[in-house]
Enzyme design. Sequence first.
Site, PDB file in Angstrom:
ATOM      1  N   ASP A 345      82.611  44.736  14.690  1.00  0.00           N
ATOM      2  CA  ASP A 345      82.017  43.947  15.752  1.00  0.00           C
ATOM      3  C   ASP A 345      82.668  44.381  17.047  1.00  0.00           C
ATOM      4  OD1 ASP A 345      79.879  42.333  15.617  1.00  0.00           O
ATOM      5  OD2 ASP A 345      80.929  40.580  14.868  1.00  0.00           O
ATOM      6  N   THR A 346      81.886  45.002  17.889  1.00  0.00           N
ATOM      7  CA  THR A 346      82.392  45.687  19.074  1.00  0.00           C
ATOM      8  C   THR A 346      81.490  45.367  20.245  1.00  0.00           C
ATOM      9  OG1 THR A 346      83.295  47.465  17.720  1.00  0.00           O
ATOM     10  CG2 THR A 346      82.881  48.001  20.009  1.00  0.00           C
ATOM     11  N   MET A 347      81.995  45.566  21.444  1.00  0.00           N
ATOM     12  CA  MET A 347      81.226  45.338  22.648  1.00  0.00           C
ATOM     13  C   MET A 347      81.224  46.609  23.482  1.00  0.00           C
ATOM     14  SD  MET A 347      81.472  44.914  26.156  1.00  0.00           S
ATOM     15  CE  MET A 347      83.189  45.240  26.086  1.00  0.00           C
ATOM     16  N   SER A 364      86.890  46.049  21.431  1.00  0.00           N
ATOM     17  CA  SER A 364      86.619  45.505  20.103  1.00  0.00           C
ATOM     18  C   SER A 364      87.786  44.733  19.532  1.00  0.00           C
ATOM     19  CB  SER A 364      86.272  46.666  19.155  1.00  0.00           C
ATOM     20  OG  SER A 364      86.047  46.200  17.844  1.00  0.00           O
ATOM     21  N   MET A 427      78.046  49.266  19.772  1.00  0.00           N
ATOM     22  CA  MET A 427      78.899  48.764  18.700  1.00  0.00           C
ATOM     23  C   MET A 427      78.399  49.361  17.391  1.00  0.00           C
ATOM     24  SD  MET A 427      77.576  44.914  17.773  1.00  0.00           S
ATOM     25  CE  MET A 427      77.772  45.122  15.999  1.00  0.00           C
TER      26      MET A 427
END
Length: 554
Positions: A345-347, A364, A427
């Site tokens: 789960d990353t931005m 992240s 992501m």
Amino acid sequence: MLAEQPVLGARGMVACAHYLATQVGVSILNQGGNAIDAAIAANVTMTVVYPSTCSAGGDIFMLIWDAKTQQLYALNGSGRAPQGMTPEYFQSHDMQEIPARGPLSISVPGAVDGWFTALQRFGSLPVETIFAPAIGFAEDGVPVTPKLSTWLNRAAESVLGAWESSAGVFMPNGKPFRTGEVLRQLNLARTYRTLAREGRDAFYRGPIARTITDYVQQGGGVLAMTDMKQHQSDWVEPISTNYRGYDVYEFPPNSQGIAALEMLNILEGYDLKSLGYQTAEYLHLFLEAKKLAFADRDHYISDPAFVDIPLDQLLSKAYAEQQRTRINSQRATAYFAAGLEQEGDTMYLCTADKEGNVVSLIQSLYNGFGSGVVGGDTGVLLQNRGSYFSLDPRHVNYLQPGKRTMHTLTPAMVLKDSKPYLVLGCMGGDAQPQIHVQLLSAILDFGMNVQQAISAPRWRSGRVRVAAPHKGQEVGGQRGIDERSERKIVEAVMLERRFMSGVPLQLDLLGHYTIVEGLWEDGMGHAQAIRINPNTHIFEGAADPRCDGLALGL
């Protein structure tokens, strides 16, 4: 009908995975800030409005094009393994692997130092101005979107509910927030006020660091004050290859960015346009190139301070030509790699300003909500990036104190004639290089605009655990899966359901194992992009419909 036209702007552009963060970035540009100011302000805001994907307790990578020097800079803001995080520690506690969640998965958080390092070198506005929007959202609260509500529900019991500090933020009444409810994070607002007033040392040397490390150690973790005090970000050299006349830049190791460049080098030797966009023959070449590039990634990539990485060889066109000879255009080849597919789960966000500064930023916690541990009353969620290390001494990513783990995070930027042309990222954990190459091919090979490329159906490939069919059942796709089936690990191709009819079956016939998923899948990444028209210098921005993304120009 989904809009497939990019947003246009003449004086700047911001594209983020959440509309509130995009608005903050645009507001910063309107206040006279530059692209670096806007990127950091948007990132800090993202930690408030999308806490599943990023936090001050995570890591950060940035590619920054500086208009004054006409150079591309890369900032590695990833943290290292704590000194007490050793293979011997886990062996002494009869652990065969590092826990995926909880205090023992926590490595040093690098994001805060990354923010301040970038602002010190390239920022133009006061830090208080940069942090003010995020502080306001944390204090006043933000409406929980359906996306965030879904993520909170998934993590409630197994990830967040185990820790009083986390449950107090995200499950204040014993239940996770529902869509439309207001999420307030008063402790995080107080932490950000302290950072805006006192700077990065408040996080790494002051009371915030002490609160975080004390809470982690009380929970059984090993992160210590000495680890926090020793942390620093590093300016590093980005890596690149030329793809059909465009210079594509990715982040160097410890990032996996090299995998995207290897894939491009291999694919450059094929006439992709003649195959047709997203046909089975086209996808087959991408999947085979991915297998080859990821085999190298898994064999070589870790912290270059601890291992030797033959970058020049891996990025050479001669090596790509050699790799192409291993691809059978009529049949999928077997692929054996350590571990299962890693989802993160990353931005990702990108910004550009009227002066010509451009930023590609990715941040992240690793898995959704990271370790699941909020550092005491700081409001800061802490990452579980330490769980990515291996305890096998033969593995390139073997755990060593002070080492940076191999990172899935990788921002990208494309130059044309030594000027920024395209900035993009997403992501998606292991899917990130795969998505980069899909977007780049759509734009550079097939002439799509950035929104068309982002909205197109996506695939990702990886080793996943599926149900093994019983005798008489078919193999491939989701066929033959039932509750009685045993589980097995396969190299699978996950496809969004919007691909052309017949493509999954054609891939099966080529020897791939396809799994058809939903129409719009989180696992396919949340991508953002900005293209700078080389003739008009107009910015074209796009955000991913798979999230609450928004691109805005000015």
